[in-house]
Design a protein around this motif. Structure first.
Motif, short mmCIF file in Angstrom:
data_model
loop_
_atom_site.label_atom_id
_atom_site.label_comp_id
_atom_site.label_asym_id
_atom_site.label_seq_id
_atom_site.Cartn_x
_atom_site.Cartn_y
_atom_site.Cartn_z
N GLY A 85 -46.85 27.05 95.41
CA GLY A 85 -48.59 27.19 95.27
C GLY A 85 -49.14 26.33 93.67
O GLY A 85 -48.55 26.94 92.51
N ASN A 86 -50.13 25.19 94.00
CA ASN A 86 -50.38 24.23 92.92
C ASN A 86 -51.89 23.93 93.46
O ASN A 86 -51.98 22.93 94.65
CB ASN A 86 -49.34 23.46 92.22
N PRO A 87 -53.01 24.94 93.29
CA PRO A 87 -54.06 24.34 94.04
C PRO A 87 -54.42 23.34 93.10
O PRO A 87 -55.62 22.48 93.10
CB PRO A 87 -55.52 25.58 93.76
N GLY A 111 -56.12 25.73 87.93
CA GLY A 111 -56.08 26.66 88.47
C GLY A 111 -56.11 27.65 87.33
O GLY A 111 -55.23 28.48 86.09
N LYS A 148 -60.82 30.48 92.77
CA LYS A 148 -60.13 31.44 92.24
C LYS A 148 -59.05 31.90 92.94
O LYS A 148 -59.54 30.78 94.31
CB LYS A 148 -61.00 32.67 91.75
N LYS A 149 -57.70 32.24 92.91
CA LYS A 149 -56.61 32.77 93.38
C LYS A 149 -56.82 33.25 94.92
O LYS A 149 -57.09 33.77 95.68
CB LYS A 149 -55.52 33.59 93.24
N SER A 150 -58.16 34.37 94.95
CA SER A 150 -58.83 34.72 95.56
C SER A 150 -59.58 34.64 96.94
O SER A 150 -59.87 35.19 97.97
CB SER A 150 -59.69 36.29 95.29
#
Length: 292
Positions: free
Chosen positions: A62-64, A50, A22-24
């Protein structure tokens, strides 16, 4: 290596799906999990989008999905398939993502429309997954392209025949392999395969299998994708719902039985939705490794 190459051998192709943190969370937190799953040596690992429902890199960066796919390919030395959605992406953003994947050595994508997120603006560069598939091929970047299919029909489709027509458009647009949504009754998958072959779709179809590990998990899946639950599975969930470890092990046993039967019926591939759980992935692989 293109994932379509794996299907040219006689054996059943085995793949595992993972998702970015997750982003966090720091992306490094998922690396140990990825290494454990990659140690099982699946033919490839697919990486979901994501949080937020989009996999294209826009002006915010940003691209997880890209980062995790690169780690799998370059550090774990396993082929990666990056999920790529288009419902909230402009052509330039998709092209940017494709170029970045190419730079990282990732050669395969799973082309999806993606879920419509009311918190994201709808961009009409792509309406359907077939539009995305066609765009990827026209980019000239030489990706292997897979698509999704739905043994019980897509929840938004008016009918199974309507959904099959959409699937045929994906394949005609250049989709080389298909990965099914999760199902819990193999007879539904066999019936779906028969329909698919009758309309002229000949590409390999991998069966999507998810071990049931909690009641809340299965309730989410049913609400999201409409997968039906056979009586045998509902009884299992009811019996072990208050015993998490027992339900996990029963879910692994149920999935193992599904997979063993599918392999004995010469299924093209198994796509394991392991929910980033190395324990589940390893137990399943230990149960079916010799069958593969």
């Amino acid at each position: 290596m293109k994932t379509s190459e794996f299907f040219k051998n006689s054996k059943t192709v085995f793949a595992i799906e993972v998702f970015p943190p997750k982003k966090s969370m720091s992306i490094e937190r998922v690396y140990n999990t990825l290494e454990e799953i990659a140690s099982l040596k699946p033919d490839y690992i697919s990486v979901t989008c994501g949080a937020g429902g989009t996999s294209a890199v826009g002006e915010s960066g940003g691209n997880p999905t890209l980062e995790v796919s690169s780690f799998i390919k370059n550090k774990c030395k396993v082929e990666a398939v990056a999920h790529l959605t288009c419902v909230a992406s402009a052509e330039k953003d998709v092209l940017n993502t494709l170029n970045m994947l190419k730079q990282e050595g990732v050669e395969n994508v799973l082309a999806l429309r993606g879920d419509i997120n009311p918190d994201l603006p709808r961009i009409n560069d792509f309406i359907y997954a077939a539009n995305l598939i066609e765009f990827i091929h026209k980019s000239g970047l030489n990706f292997g392209v897979s698509g999704a299919c739905y043994p019980e029909g897509h929840v938004e489709a008016e009918s199974m025949n309507d959904d099959l027509r959409s699937l045929k458009k994906k394949v005609d647009s250049g989709c080389e392999t298909l990965i099914s949504q999760v199902f819990f009754d193999n007879s539904l998958f066999y019936s779906f395969l028969e329909k698919v072959r009758l309309i002229g779709i000949e590409v390999p179809v991998s069966a999507g299998i998810m071990p049931v590990t909690s009641k809340s998990q299965i309730e989410r899946m049913v609400s999201m994708c409409g997968a039906s639950l056979p009586p045998k599975l509902t009884k299992m969930i009811a019996r072990y719902d208050s015993k998490p470890d027992a339900l996990r092990d029963a879910g692994i046993a149920y999935a193992t039985e599904q997979i063993a039967e599918l392999i004995s019926n010469d299924v093209d591939g198994i796509h394991l939705y392991a929910m980033n759980n190395p324990y589940i992935a390893r137990k399943i692989y230990e149960n079916i490794g010799n069958l593969l």
